[in-house]
Design an enzyme around this catalytic site. Structure first.
Site, PDB file in Angstrom:
ATOM      1  N   GLY A  12      39.079  45.729  48.121  1.00  0.00           N
ATOM      2  CA  GLY A  12      37.752  45.353  47.649  1.00  0.00           C
ATOM      3  C   GLY A  12      37.597  43.872  47.393  1.00  0.00           C
ATOM      4  O   GLY A  12      36.507  43.310  47.555  1.00  0.00           O
ATOM      5  N   ASN A  95      50.960  47.557  40.024  1.00  0.00           N
ATOM      6  CA  ASN A  95      50.753  46.226  40.596  1.00  0.00           C
ATOM      7  C   ASN A  95      51.972  45.325  40.456  1.00  0.00           C
ATOM      8  O   ASN A  95      52.202  44.445  41.285  1.00  0.00           O
ATOM      9  CB  ASN A  95      49.521  45.577  39.974  1.00  0.00           C
ATOM     10  CG  ASN A  95      48.238  46.234  40.466  1.00  0.00           C
ATOM     11  OD1 ASN A  95      48.279  47.120  41.316  1.00  0.00           O
ATOM     12  ND2 ASN A  95      47.109  45.809  39.941  1.00  0.00           N
ATOM     13  N   ILE A 118      46.109  36.749  42.229  1.00  0.00           N
ATOM     14  CA  ILE A 118      44.911  37.379  41.684  1.00  0.00           C
ATOM     15  C   ILE A 118      45.250  38.744  41.088  1.00  0.00           C
ATOM     16  O   ILE A 118      44.618  39.197  40.134  1.00  0.00           O
ATOM     17  CB  ILE A 118      43.835  37.530  42.777  1.00  0.00           C
ATOM     18  CG1 ILE A 118      43.296  36.148  43.196  1.00  0.00           C
ATOM     19  CG2 ILE A 118      42.699  38.441  42.335  1.00  0.00           C
ATOM     20  CD1 ILE A 118      42.362  36.193  44.395  1.00  0.00           C
ATOM     21  N   ASP A 151      36.986  33.814  34.997  1.00  0.00           N
ATOM     22  CA  ASP A 151      36.594  33.623  33.600  1.00  0.00           C
ATOM     23  C   ASP A 151      35.739  32.364  33.453  1.00  0.00           C
ATOM     24  O   ASP A 151      34.768  32.339  32.685  1.00  0.00           O
ATOM     25  CB  ASP A 151      37.842  33.518  32.716  1.00  0.00           C
ATOM     26  CG  ASP A 151      38.764  34.708  32.889  1.00  0.00           C
ATOM     27  OD1 ASP A 151      38.252  35.837  33.038  1.00  0.00           O
ATOM     28  OD2 ASP A 151      39.989  34.513  32.895  1.00  0.00           O
ATOM     29  N   HIS A 179      44.247  35.859  31.200  1.00  0.00           N
ATOM     30  CA  HIS A 179      43.211  36.478  32.037  1.00  0.00           C
ATOM     31  C   HIS A 179      43.082  37.964  31.719  1.00  0.00           C
ATOM     32  O   HIS A 179      43.092  38.810  32.609  1.00  0.00           O
ATOM     33  CB  HIS A 179      43.542  36.259  33.521  1.00  0.00           C
ATOM     34  CG  HIS A 179      42.500  36.796  34.468  1.00  0.00           C
ATOM     35  ND1 HIS A 179      41.182  36.390  34.445  1.00  0.00           N
ATOM     36  CD2 HIS A 179      42.596  37.716  35.460  1.00  0.00           C
ATOM     37  CE1 HIS A 179      40.516  37.040  35.382  1.00  0.00           C
ATOM     38  NE2 HIS A 179      41.342  37.848  36.011  1.00  0.00           N
TER      39      HIS A 179
END
Length: 330
Positions: A12, A95, A118, A151, A179
């Protein structure tokens, strides 16, 4: 010549990020890698009449090696998306393994590339990548970045009504820390040019910047998380790194870096007690040229927010480090 690589290009975030990089005149070659669908994504993007030559790879036939070989910049959006009710930390177990394996590939095949992480949770996945690169003897702190630009983008957008800027990014709104949730600290006292946040709006704005991702997760009603805005933010930071690598001066972006390896970083370590921290960084031909300490002169409330962020970061960073150092405990 600039070769950019997207690891997780079919997802995505990966698809719109790949589209933005394909459209960029700064990219000459674009390699896409994912576990599914990458040749199709590459074929689709190859019809766009822009500069970059594009290739798509799957794990078979040394796909990761072929994608990474010769890379100048590697952007990693790979991983599962956040679902309703999930925090970024909930994503960790899956992840973390993905980032470990991709970082292992980078260490072997493109150790000199700029690496932009990311994949969430960034507060832990960047330390994971660092530990993998350290173990391989190729870690350069100036070339490893956690992308916290979303952010900043949110802070710029949410304060536009007060900055008065037609283009929200024309106002500089520093966001520091990490983050995820309370580790994200917008420094509204340090905006440039100066503008005021009404006292009765301050806490709501801080919360919105910290938890803006939840807005998107809720609005998508189970269909995903912040993918398009994250792709934009990832591209914005990648573009800054590429421009700086080509010699453009004066490029400063907040990013999550390993402070002891970056000029100016030790001062921030001393002030915060953490070695990874998102702070404005001056970018240059070698990556992170200087970490800029903007902690002096913050307000009392911002000091409280920073203290809360540091507590969360200490745990997140240690979780990432231990995932690599003590794999049996994960």
């Amino acid at each position: 010549m600039v070769k950019a690589v997207v690891l997780g290009a079919s997802g995505g975030i990966g698809q719109p990020l790949s589209l933005l990089l394909k459209a960029s005149p700064l990219v000459d070659e674009l390699a896409l890698y994912d576990v599914v669908n990458t040749p199709g994504v590459a074929a689709d993007l190859s019809h766009i009449s822009s500069t970059a030559k594009i290739t798509g790879y799957l794990p078979k036939d040394d796909g990761l090696k072929n994608a990474l070989t010769g890379a100048d910049i590697v952007v990693i959006p790979a991983g599962i998306p956040r679902k309703p009710g999930m925090t970024r930390d909930d994503l960790f177990k899956i992840n973390a393994g993905i980032v470990r394996d991709l970082a292992t590939g980078i260490a072997a095949h493109s150790p000199k590339a700029f690496v932009l992480v990311i994949s969430n949770p960034v507060n832990s996945t960047v330390p994971i990548a660092a530990e993998v690169l350290k173990a391989a003897g190729v870690f350069d702190p100036k070339r490893l970045f956690g992308v916290t630009t979303l952010d900043v983008v949110r802070a710029e957008t949410f304060t536009q009504v007060y900055s008065g800027k037609k283009v929200p990014s024309d106002a500089t709104v520093p966001v520091i820390g990490g983050h995820s949730g309370p580790t994200i600290v917008p420094l509204f006292s340090k905006v440039s040019p100066k503008f005021e946040i009404p006292a009765d709006k301050y806490e709501d704005l801080v919360h919105r910047v910290q938890f803006g991702g939840d807005e998107v997760v809720k609005a998508k009603d189970g269909a995903g998380s912040a993918t398009l805005s994250m792709a934009y933010a990832g591209f914005r930071f990648a573009e800054a790194v590429i421009k700086a690598s080509k010699g453009e001066k004066g490029i400063v972006e907040p990013t999550f870096v390993y402070l002891p390896g970056v000029a100016g970083g030790d001062e921030i370590v001393k002030a915060t007690g953490v070695e990874f921290f998102s702070t404005p960084v001056e970018l240059g031909p070698n990556g992170a040229e200087k970490a800029i300490n903007i902690l002096d002169g913050v307000t009392a409330r911002e000091q409280e927010l920073i203290a809360e962020a540091i507590k969360g970061l200490q745990t997140n960073i240690e979780t990432g480090v231990q995932f690599i150092k003590n794999p049996a405990t994960k």
